[in-house]
Design a protein around this motif. Structure first.
Motif, mmCIF file in Angstrom:
data_model
loop_
_atom_site.group_PDB
_atom_site.id
_atom_site.type_symbol
_atom_site.label_atom_id
_atom_site.label_comp_id
_atom_site.label_asym_id
_atom_site.label_seq_id
_atom_site.Cartn_x
_atom_site.Cartn_y
_atom_site.Cartn_z
ATOM 1 N N HIS A 1 -26.247 -2.981 83.373
ATOM 2 C CA HIS A 1 -27.229 -4.061 83.274
ATOM 3 C C HIS A 1 -26.613 -5.220 82.494
ATOM 4 C CE1 HIS A 1 -30.899 -6.292 82.367
ATOM 5 N NE2 HIS A 1 -31.504 -5.561 83.296
ATOM 6 N N LYS B 1 -27.652 -7.468 80.595
ATOM 7 C CA LYS B 1 -28.125 -7.822 79.251
ATOM 8 C C LYS B 1 -27.792 -6.759 78.198
ATOM 9 C CE LYS B 1 -32.010 -10.613 80.966
ATOM 10 N NZ LYS B 1 -33.487 -10.762 80.986
ATOM 11 N N LEU C 1 -28.991 -4.936 72.852
ATOM 12 C CA LEU C 1 -28.825 -6.032 73.820
ATOM 13 C C LEU C 1 -27.728 -6.987 73.377
ATOM 14 C CD1 LEU C 1 -32.583 -6.898 74.509
ATOM 15 C CD2 LEU C 1 -31.047 -5.516 75.943
ATOM 16 N N GLN D 1 -29.973 -12.249 74.151
ATOM 17 C CA GLN D 1 -30.665 -11.757 75.346
ATOM 18 C C GLN D 1 -32.004 -11.100 74.992
ATOM 19 O OE1 GLN D 1 -29.839 -12.224 78.401
ATOM 20 N NE2 GLN D 1 -27.716 -12.891 78.259
ATOM 21 N N CYS E 1 -35.015 -8.478 76.834
ATOM 22 C CA CYS E 1 -35.176 -7.561 77.956
ATOM 23 C C CYS E 1 -36.371 -6.655 77.677
ATOM 24 C CB CYS E 1 -33.908 -6.722 78.126
ATOM 25 S SG CYS E 1 -33.862 -5.774 79.651
ATOM 26 N N GLU F 1 -38.009 -3.853 82.817
ATOM 27 C CA GLU F 1 -36.808 -4.372 83.466
ATOM 28 C C GLU F 1 -35.721 -3.289 83.551
ATOM 29 O OE1 GLU F 1 -33.902 -8.240 82.809
ATOM 30 O OE2 GLU F 1 -35.818 -8.144 81.728
#
Length: 562
Positions: A477, A479, A503, A507, A509, A513
Motif C-alpha cells: 500500500h 501510504k 504510515l 499520509q 489512511c 482503506e
C-alpha cells in the motif's frame, strides 16, 4: 538424513560448492591483514582514521594487559560498546589473550545486564564511561573482577575530542570521572603503557569458543550461543565467497549494524578485517547522518536491516544525496519487503538482496545472489557447505518440494550449543541439524522461503495464517511505511489477525482503506480484523520488530477489561 541439493545447480561458477577452511583462530585474520596491508586505513570514525597496523598493535596491547590482570584461556570478557574503534580493538584484544568475547548490548538495563553477566560468568567488562555507573551497580552481584573504561573522545580527532565532553554532558546529563586504579582501568592508559607483544595461546579452532552470543530474548530469557573460532572463520569465508566480485583491499564498508549483534560482527567487522576493507563506523542508525555519510565517504558495501533501508527511502532530503557508490547490500534480521528492495536498487544503482540467518549459525545460512538470478520474496539459497531441509511438523521427516515445514540447517557455522543449557541444546540440535523454529518451504530450484516463525503462526477459525504474507500485502500500500501482523485472542476464532501500521510521513489512511486493499490480495480469513495506527513499532537494536511486545500489550489490555 538424505539431503537433496538443487541449489548447487544454480550457483554461478564463481561460487564454490565447497570451501577449504583455514584452521586458525578468527583473530589471525587481523594479524595477516596488518602484515599484508599495514598502512591501509582499517577504520574511519568521525574523521579519525586508524590503519590495520595500528588496530593490530592496539589489540595486542590490550591482550597483553588482560593477561597481566590474570585472564586465562576460556575466561569470559563482556564488551559493552557501540560501534567505535574501541569495540574492534576490544574484540580482537580479548581473543588474542585467549578469552571468550561476550557481546553485550549498551542499551541493557541493570536487570538485563546482571542476568547477562551472571549467566556468562564474565570476569571482566570493557565499557563506556557513561555506562560505568550502571555496571558498578551490578558488579557485586556478578563475577566481575575488573572494569575497563573508555570514552568516545579517546578516538575522536582534534578538535572533536575537546568538544565532545560538553556534548556528552548536555546529552546525558552526567560526567563520569574514573581513576586508573584498583579494579577500574582506563583503556587509553592501557594503550599508552602496554606492549604490543604477540601472545602464545594454544587454540583449537574446532573446539575452543571465540564468542558467547546471546540470543535477542524475543522469547523468554536470552541464551548464550556458543560459537567456536571455526564457526566464525567458516561463516566469514562463506560470506567472502558469496560476494565474489568484492576486491581485497579495495572495498569500503558502511558499519552501522552493531558489532554486538552477530550479524554485524560477521558480515561487517570480521569480513572487513579478512578482506582488508575500510570500515566507516557509525555508533547508531540515523537516516540523515547515514545519507550524509554515504554521500561524502562513498561506501561500496552496506549490510543492513530492512528498517534502515526504509528509513533512508522515506527521508525527506533523500534526493539531495548521491548514493551511487553503493554496490552491494545483504539485508538481514527481518523480512525485506520487495517494494523496499526495488526502490533502493533504483536509487543507488546497486544490488540489495535478502539473506537469512540466526545467532545459532554465526549467523548466515542463506542469501540471494547479488550478481545473477534472484527470486523476490525468497531468502535465497544455502551458502557453500550449508545443507538445509524442510521437516514435517508432525513426523519430523523431510517434506516434499513446495510443502511447508520447519527449516533445519547443518554446516560448519552451526553453534556448539547453548551455554550451560544442555536441555535447550538437545531440543534445538538434532544429529548436527539446527532446528530453526522458522516455517518455510523450498522450491524445485533450491530457493527457500520463510513464511513465518513457528510460534508466530496465527491459527484463526482453524486456518493457519502466516503474518509475513499479510505484512507483504500491507507493505504494497502506497501510504504504509511499516507494518507488523500478530495474532490476538478472540473468543470466537481463538485468535484473530491484527495489523499494527506506521504510515509514511504526511499520509493519512483509514482502516476501511487498508481493509479494501487487503481483500484484493488475500483470502478473507487472512485479512486483518483489527488495525492500530502507530508512530513507531517496538524493535531490537538491529531493527527486528518485537511482535511479542505488541501481543503482551494486547493481553494486558484484555486482562484490565476482564
Amino acid at each position: 538424513m538424505e539431503v537433496v541439493r538443487p541449489w548447487l545447480d544454480n550457483y554461478p561458477e564463481e561460487i564454490p560448492h565447497h570451501i577449504e577452511y583455514d584452521n586458525i583462530p578468527i583473530q589471525t585474520y587481523l594479524k595477516n591483514t596488518a602484515q599484508e596491508f599495514p598502512q591501509k586505513i582499517a577504520i574511519h570514525f568521525q574523521g579519525k582514521e586508524l590503519t590495520f597496523s595500528e588496530v593490530y598493535e592496539e589489540s595486542l596491547k590490550l591482550g597483553n594487559y588482560l593477561v597481566q590482570l590474570g585472564l586465562t584461556k576460556g575466561d569470559r570478557v563482556a564488551i559493552m560498546l557501540p560501534n567505535c574503534p574501541q569495540g574492534v580493538i576490544a574484540y580482537y584484544g580479548v581473543l588474542f589473550a585467549g578469552g571468550i568475547v561476550v557481546q553485550t548490548n549498551p542499551l541493557y538495563t541493570e536487570r538485563e545486564l546482571e542476568y547477562h553477566l551472571q549467566d556468562s560468568g564474565s570476569k571482566l567488562i570493557i565499557t563506556l564511561d557513561i555506562l560505568f555507573p550502571r555496571v558498578s551497580k551490578v558488579k557485586a552481584l556478578t563475577m566481575l573482577e575488573h572494569i575497563i573504561v573508555t570514552e568516545i573522545k579517546d578516538y575522536l580527532p582534534f578538535p572533536k575530542n575537546l568538544i565532545y565532553p560538553f556534548i556528552q554532558k548536555k546529552q546525558y546529563g552526567i560526567v563520569v570521572k574514573i581513576e586508573h586504579e584498583g579494579a577500574n582501568h582506563l583503556l587509553r592508559e592501557i594503550i599508552n603503557t602496554s606492549v604490543a607483544r604477540e601472545i602464545e595461546v594454544e587454540i583449537d579452532p574446532a573446539e575452543d569458543l571465540a564468542l558467547l552470543q546471546y540470543t535477542g530474548g524475543t522469547t523468554g530469557f536470552p541464551k548464550g550461543v556458543m560459537l567456536t573460532h571455526r564457526n566464525l572463520v567458516a561463516n566469514t569465508l562463506m560470506c567472502s565467497k558469496w560476494m565474489y566480485k568484492c576486491k581485497k583491499g579495495e572495498e569500503v564498508v558502511l558499519a552501522i549494524l552493531p558489532f554486538f549483534h552477530v550479524y554485524g560482527m560477521t558480515t561487517v567487522m570480521n569480513l572487513s578485517i579478512m578482506m582488508a576493507a575500510k570500515m566507516i563506523l557509525l555508533p547508531k542508525f540515523d537516516a540523515g547522518d547515514t545519507l550524509k555519510t554515504i554521500h561524502k565517504l562513498k561506501p561500496t558495501l552496506f549490510p543492513g536491516a530492512p528498517t534502515m533501508y526504509i528509513g533512508l527511502l522515506n527521508h525527506p532530503d533523500l534526493k539531495k544525496y548521491n548514493l551511487s557508490s553503493i554496490d552491494s547490500c545483504i539485508s538481514g534480521s527481518a523480512a525485506l519487503p520487495i517494494e523496499v528492495q526495488e526502490q533502493f536498487e533504483k536509487i543507488t544503482g546497486g544490488k540489495l538482496v535478502e539473506g537469512y540467518g540466526l545467532s545459532e549459525a554465526s549467523p548466515v545460512t542463506h542469501a540471494n545472489l547479488l550478481w545473477g538470478h534472484r527470486v523476490n520474496g525468497s531468502i535465497g539459497m544455502p551458502w557453500p557447505d550449508t545443507d538445509a531441509v524442510v521437516l514435517s511438523l508432525e513426523t519430523g521427516e523431510p517434506v516434499e518440494i513446495g510443502e511447508i515445514g520447519e527449516i533445519a540447517i547443518k554446516g560448519p557455522q552451526i553453534m556448539k550449543g547453548y551455554w550451560n543449557k544442555p536441555e535447550e541444546t538437545e531440543a534445538t540440535l538434532r544429529d548436527g541439524w539446527l532446528l530453526t523454529g522458522d516455517l518455510g518451504y523450498m522450491d524445485e530450484n533450491g530457493y527457500f522461503y520463510v513464511v513465518d516463525r513457528k510460534k508466530d503462526m496465527i491459527i484463526a477459525g482453524g486456518f493457519n495464517i502466516y503474518p509475513r504474507e499479510v505484512e507483504e500485502v500491507l507493505f504494497e500500500h502506497e501510504k504504509v511505511q511499516e507494518a507488523v501482523v500478530a495474532g490476538i485472542p478472540d473468543p470466537y476464532r481463538g485468535e484473530t489477525v491484527k495489523a499494527y501500521v506506521v504510515l509514511k510521513e504526511g499520509q493519512q489512511c483509514t482502516e476501511e482503506e487498508l481493509d479494501k486493499h487487503c481483500r484484493k490480495h488475500l483470502a478473507s480469513y487472512k485479512v486483518p480484523r483489527v488495525y492500530e495506527f502507530k508512530t513507531e513499532l517496538p524493535k531490537t537494536i538491529v531493527g527486528k520488530v518485537l511482535r511479542r511486545v505488541l501481543v503482551e500489550e494486547e493481553k494486558e489490555k484484555l486482562s484490565k477489561i476482564n
